[in-house]
Design an enzyme around this catalytic site. Structure first.
Site, PDB file in Angstrom:
ATOM      1  N   TRP A 155       0.800  -1.223   0.000  1.00 50.34           N
ATOM      2  CA  TRP A 155       0.000   0.000   0.000  1.00 50.34           C
ATOM      3  C   TRP A 155       0.832   1.272   0.000  1.00 50.34           C
ATOM      4  O   TRP A 155       0.309   2.345  -0.262  1.00 50.34           O
ATOM      5  CB  TRP A 155      -0.926   0.022   1.226  1.00 50.34           C
ATOM      6  CG  TRP A 155      -0.270  -0.293   2.535  1.00 50.34           C
ATOM      7  CD1 TRP A 155      -0.281  -1.489   3.183  1.00 50.34           C
ATOM      8  CD2 TRP A 155       0.504   0.590   3.359  1.00 50.34           C
ATOM      9  NE1 TRP A 155       0.439  -1.405   4.361  1.00 50.34           N
ATOM     10  CE2 TRP A 155       0.930  -0.140   4.494  1.00 50.34           C
ATOM     11  CE3 TRP A 155       0.879   1.943   3.249  1.00 50.34           C
ATOM     12  CZ2 TRP A 155       1.710   0.414   5.503  1.00 50.34           C
ATOM     13  CZ3 TRP A 155       1.662   2.501   4.247  1.00 50.34           C
ATOM     14  CH2 TRP A 155       2.071   1.747   5.361  1.00 50.34           C
ATOM     15  N   ASN A 156       2.131   1.198   0.306  1.00 50.07           N
ATOM     16  CA  ASN A 156       2.862   2.441   0.550  1.00 50.07           C
ATOM     17  C   ASN A 156       3.274   3.188  -0.720  1.00 50.07           C
ATOM     18  O   ASN A 156       3.382   4.398  -0.723  1.00 50.07           O
ATOM     19  CB  ASN A 156       4.077   2.195   1.451  1.00 50.07           C
ATOM     20  CG  ASN A 156       5.011   1.137   0.911  1.00 50.07           C
ATOM     21  OD1 ASN A 156       4.646   0.321   0.071  1.00 50.07           O
ATOM     22  ND2 ASN A 156       6.233   1.131   1.410  1.00 50.07           N
ATOM     23  N   LYS A 179      -2.431  -8.239  -7.695  1.00 47.33           N
ATOM     24  CA  LYS A 179      -3.318  -8.098  -6.552  1.00 47.33           C
ATOM     25  C   LYS A 179      -2.790  -6.942  -5.698  1.00 47.33           C
ATOM     26  O   LYS A 179      -1.785  -7.090  -5.012  1.00 47.33           O
ATOM     27  CB  LYS A 179      -3.356  -9.402  -5.758  1.00 47.33           C
ATOM     28  CG  LYS A 179      -4.506  -9.479  -4.744  1.00 47.33           C
ATOM     29  CD  LYS A 179      -4.145  -8.789  -3.451  1.00 47.33           C
ATOM     30  CE  LYS A 179      -5.340  -8.740  -2.504  1.00 47.33           C
ATOM     31  NZ  LYS A 179      -5.088  -7.785  -1.385  1.00 47.33           N
ATOM     32  N   PRO A 180      -3.434  -5.761  -5.737  1.00 52.32           N
ATOM     33  CA  PRO A 180      -2.981  -4.635  -4.916  1.00 52.32           C
ATOM     34  C   PRO A 180      -3.437  -4.784  -3.473  1.00 52.32           C
ATOM     35  O   PRO A 180      -4.360  -5.547  -3.168  1.00 52.32           O
ATOM     36  CB  PRO A 180      -3.655  -3.435  -5.584  1.00 52.32           C
ATOM     37  CG  PRO A 180      -4.919  -3.996  -6.165  1.00 52.32           C
ATOM     38  CD  PRO A 180      -4.588  -5.403  -6.588  1.00 52.32           C
ATOM     39  N   GLY A 233       6.433  -6.763   0.411  1.00 55.12           N
ATOM     40  CA  GLY A 233       5.700  -6.704   1.673  1.00 55.12           C
ATOM     41  C   GLY A 233       6.570  -7.189   2.814  1.00 55.12           C
ATOM     42  O   GLY A 233       7.800  -7.190   2.724  1.00 55.12           O
ATOM     43  N   SER A 234       5.933  -7.636   3.881  1.00 50.46           N
ATOM     44  CA  SER A 234       6.661  -8.023   5.080  1.00 50.46           C
ATOM     45  C   SER A 234       7.402  -9.343   4.896  1.00 50.46           C
ATOM     46  O   SER A 234       7.005 -10.204   4.093  1.00 50.46           O
ATOM     47  CB  SER A 234       5.697  -8.151   6.259  1.00 50.46           C
ATOM     48  OG  SER A 234       4.883  -9.301   6.121  1.00 50.46           O
ATOM     49  N   GLU A 255      10.697  -8.725  -2.357  1.00 52.98           N
ATOM     50  CA  GLU A 255      11.217  -7.479  -1.785  1.00 52.98           C
ATOM     51  C   GLU A 255      10.543  -7.338  -0.431  1.00 52.98           C
ATOM     52  O   GLU A 255       9.383  -6.958  -0.339  1.00 52.98           O
ATOM     53  CB  GLU A 255      10.920  -6.303  -2.718  1.00 52.98           C
ATOM     54  CG  GLU A 255      11.787  -5.084  -2.429  1.00 52.98           C
ATOM     55  CD  GLU A 255      11.138  -4.141  -1.437  1.00 52.98           C
ATOM     56  OE1 GLU A 255      11.498  -4.216  -0.238  1.00 52.98           O
ATOM     57  OE2 GLU A 255      10.299  -3.334  -1.841  1.00 52.98           O
ATOM     58  N   LEU A 256      11.288  -7.699   0.622  1.00 52.40           N
ATOM     59  CA  LEU A 256      10.689  -7.876   1.940  1.00 52.40           C
ATOM     60  C   LEU A 256      11.074  -6.754   2.899  1.00 52.40           C
ATOM     61  O   LEU A 256      11.401  -5.659   2.476  1.00 52.40           O
ATOM     62  CB  LEU A 256      11.090  -9.251   2.480  1.00 52.40           C
ATOM     63  CG  LEU A 256      10.763 -10.430   1.532  1.00 52.40           C
ATOM     64  CD1 LEU A 256      11.232 -11.753   2.119  1.00 52.40           C
ATOM     65  CD2 LEU A 256       9.281 -10.471   1.207  1.00 52.40           C
ATOM     66  N   CYS A 289      10.103   0.811   3.031  1.00 56.90           N
ATOM     67  CA  CYS A 289      11.026  -0.244   3.465  1.00 56.90           C
ATOM     68  C   CYS A 289      12.467   0.245   3.446  1.00 56.90           C
ATOM     69  O   CYS A 289      13.335  -0.337   4.095  1.00 56.90           O
ATOM     70  CB  CYS A 289      10.870  -1.474   2.580  1.00 56.90           C
ATOM     71  SG  CYS A 289      11.068  -1.148   0.829  1.00 56.90           S
ATOM     72  N   GLU A 386      10.773  -3.027  12.152  1.00 55.65           N
ATOM     73  CA  GLU A 386      10.572  -1.975  11.159  1.00 55.65           C
ATOM     74  C   GLU A 386       9.524  -0.987  11.673  1.00 55.65           C
ATOM     75  O   GLU A 386       8.401  -1.383  11.995  1.00 55.65           O
ATOM     76  CB  GLU A 386      10.133  -2.598   9.836  1.00 55.65           C
ATOM     77  CG  GLU A 386      10.250  -1.691   8.644  1.00 55.65           C
ATOM     78  CD  GLU A 386      10.078  -2.441   7.327  1.00 55.65           C
ATOM     79  OE1 GLU A 386      10.487  -1.898   6.282  1.00 55.65           O
ATOM     80  OE2 GLU A 386       9.533  -3.565   7.332  1.00 55.65           O
ATOM     81  N   SER A 446      16.759   5.391  -4.647  1.00 59.34           N
ATOM     82  CA  SER A 446      15.920   4.556  -5.513  1.00 59.34           C
ATOM     83  C   SER A 446      15.841   5.167  -6.903  1.00 59.34           C
ATOM     84  O   SER A 446      15.585   6.365  -7.054  1.00 59.34           O
ATOM     85  CB  SER A 446      14.518   4.421  -4.922  1.00 59.34           C
ATOM     86  OG  SER A 446      14.554   3.789  -3.666  1.00 59.34           O
TER      87      SER A 446
END
Length: 482
Positions: A155-156, A179-180, A233-234, A255-256, A289, A386, A446
């Site tokens: 979501w970020n 899938k958002p 995500g996490s 990408e965690l 992240c 985090e 980034s």
């Protein structure tokens, strides 16, 4: 752009096979600044998920055979449409996620650049031809699309994470289902509309929105037709997905979580270090992240650095991201606000001092004042977990080796920041950091042209750059006997 104009432009339904399919069940999307309902979105089911995968599989062969230039042109047209619709996308992200409007415009630029970058990479997919040195046989290698892809986005950064995954998939000749996150589905739906308007053939990209990621993800991941899973995500959720992906030995990109250290070395220029810390900590309200999670400052400059950072963070206006001048919007949800507040309180209970912030403003919305904590003990939860919010915890170190040990004392390894003017000092530290990315005298690094990803439990694979395209390709070897 007004919120009413945004709502009038939003598409509705599940985007499957090039069509917007209505759904009986819906869920609410909330504005975190006002706690009001923005819109209602189709709540997808496992049947919707399989229909989306069916569409992707049906389109796969034809899309893989499409000329690279044709794929590139679709991406280029999408880049142009997203750029033209920047007011729409920026307003949407601010309303559904909370980030201030200037940052939302920044994400439009950043997210759109993945479309342009991979439109250029699509025509540079190359194999090779050589002579085997012993047998004399000819070695021919060719790059081919891995196959149907399932992309799960957070979501970020609702636009940039979608473009960072789908642009290379499209460029490589893969079809996909995305899938958002249920907190921010509206931006992804606008992106689907842009792809459709750019001429992407039906079924090449499909979108399923749902309040239950597990319910719609399980049948897709369990289907043997799926060949690639990409997730941001996490780490906890990533581990679950990796276990599921193992059954079919899926190619995965993960990408965690992150726990980025920011090191201010003795030779640092404090003006650069303070501004870099502000950039690294407060981008996206700290909900990134890559955000600086642990600030380790050399004891000789710690007091000066902490005072300057606290002064700058205290001066950042907090409010609705649509309002002019606001630099800190709300956190995405009440749950996220509670999580950050708990971490902050744990640090204070252990002896940390609040240099600025630390409180919630009155009124509606999930706001937290930008906070600087000093004298934070290294066993505080803010140094182990985090934060994902506007809290900057500071601890000190005495030697470079101590700083390196503190920075590496985590299961994560996504991002790190180093501020130093002495090149030898800087490289001594940078080379020893266990991190997939390092910002040297920069708080934001980034870039779509650079490889993004981590080591240890921060993930697998890279996104962006040339490496990002390789994640969606397989290498086929043909041995030729003349």
């Amino acid at each position: 752009m007004s919120v009413d104009a945004l709502l009038a432009a939003l598409p509705h339904g599940q985007f499957i096979g090039g069509e917007w399919r209505p759904s009986e069940a819906t869920f609410e999307v909330m504005n975190p600044a006002t706690e009001e309902v923005i819109d209602r979105v189709a709540d997808g089911t496992p049947d919707d998920a399989l229909a989306a995968l069916d569409a992707a599989c049906e389109a796969a062969e034809a899309w893989a055979a499409t000329k690279p230039r044709d794929r590139a042109e679709v991406l280029r047209r999408t880049f142009e449409l997203v750029t033209e619709r920047r007011d729409l996308f920026a307003t949407c992200m601010t309303v559904e996620m909370g980030k201030p409007l200037p940052e939302a415009y920044g994400e439009v630029t950043y997210g759109a650049e993945f479309l342009r970058w991979f439109s250029e990479e699509a025509v540079r997919i190359e194999g090779r031809f050589s002579v085997a040195p012993v047998s004399g046989q000819r070695i021919l290698t060719m790059k081919q699309p891995v196959g149907p892809v399932y992309a799960i986005t957070p979501w970020n950064f609702p636009l940039a994470m979608a473009t960072r995954k789908l642009a290379p998939a499209i460029a490589a000749g893969c079809t996909a289902v995305i899938k958002p996150a249920h907190e921010t589905p509206l931006t992804t739906l606008l992106f689907m509309q842009a792809l459709q308007d750019a001429g992407l053939p039906a079924g090449v990209v499909n979108c399923v929105t749902s309040t239950s990621s597990a319910a719609v993800s399980e049948p897709i991941i369990a289907d043997p037709r799926l060949r690639k899973l990409t997730f941001t995500g996490s780490t906890a959720v990533g581990r679950v997905l990796l276990r599921q992906a193992a059954d079919h030995v899926l190619k995965t990109s993960m990408e965690l979580g992150g726990n980025a250290p920011l090191l201010v070395l003795p030779s640092a220029d404090l003006d650069k270090a303070v501004q870099g810390a502000l950039d690294a900590k407060m981008r996206n309200i700290g909900e990134a992240c890559t955000a600086a999670n642990r600030l380790y400052v050399h004891a000789s400059v710690a007091a000066d650095f902490s005072a300057r950072l606290a002064e700058k963070m205290a001066a950042m206006p907090v409010g609705n991201g649509l309002d002019e001048g606001v630099r800190v919007g709300p956190l995405v949800s009440a749950k996220q606000l509670d999580t950050v507040t708990d971490l902050l309180q744990d640090a204070v209970d252990r002896g940390a001092r609040v240099a600025t912030g630390g409180s919630r403003p009155e009124g509606p919305g999930y706001f937290l004042q930008p906070t600087v904590l000093t004298d934070v003990p290294t066993d505080a939860r803010v140094f182990r977990e985090e934060i994902f919010g506007p809290v900057a915890p500071i601890a000190t170190f005495s030697t470079l080796d101590e700083a390196i040990a503190l920075a590496n004392n985590t299961e994560f390894g996504l991002m790190a920041y180093v501020f130093a003017e002495n090149l030898g000092e800087a490289l001594y530290v940078v080379e020893r950091l266990e991190s997939g990315m390092v910002g040297l005298n920069s708080g934001v690094i980034s870039d779509p042209a650079a490889p993004f990803g981590g080591v240890k439990q921060s993930g697998l694979g890279r996104e962006g750059s040339h490496e990002g395209l390789e994640e969606y390709l397989e290498t086929k070897y043909v041995g030729i006997k003349l």
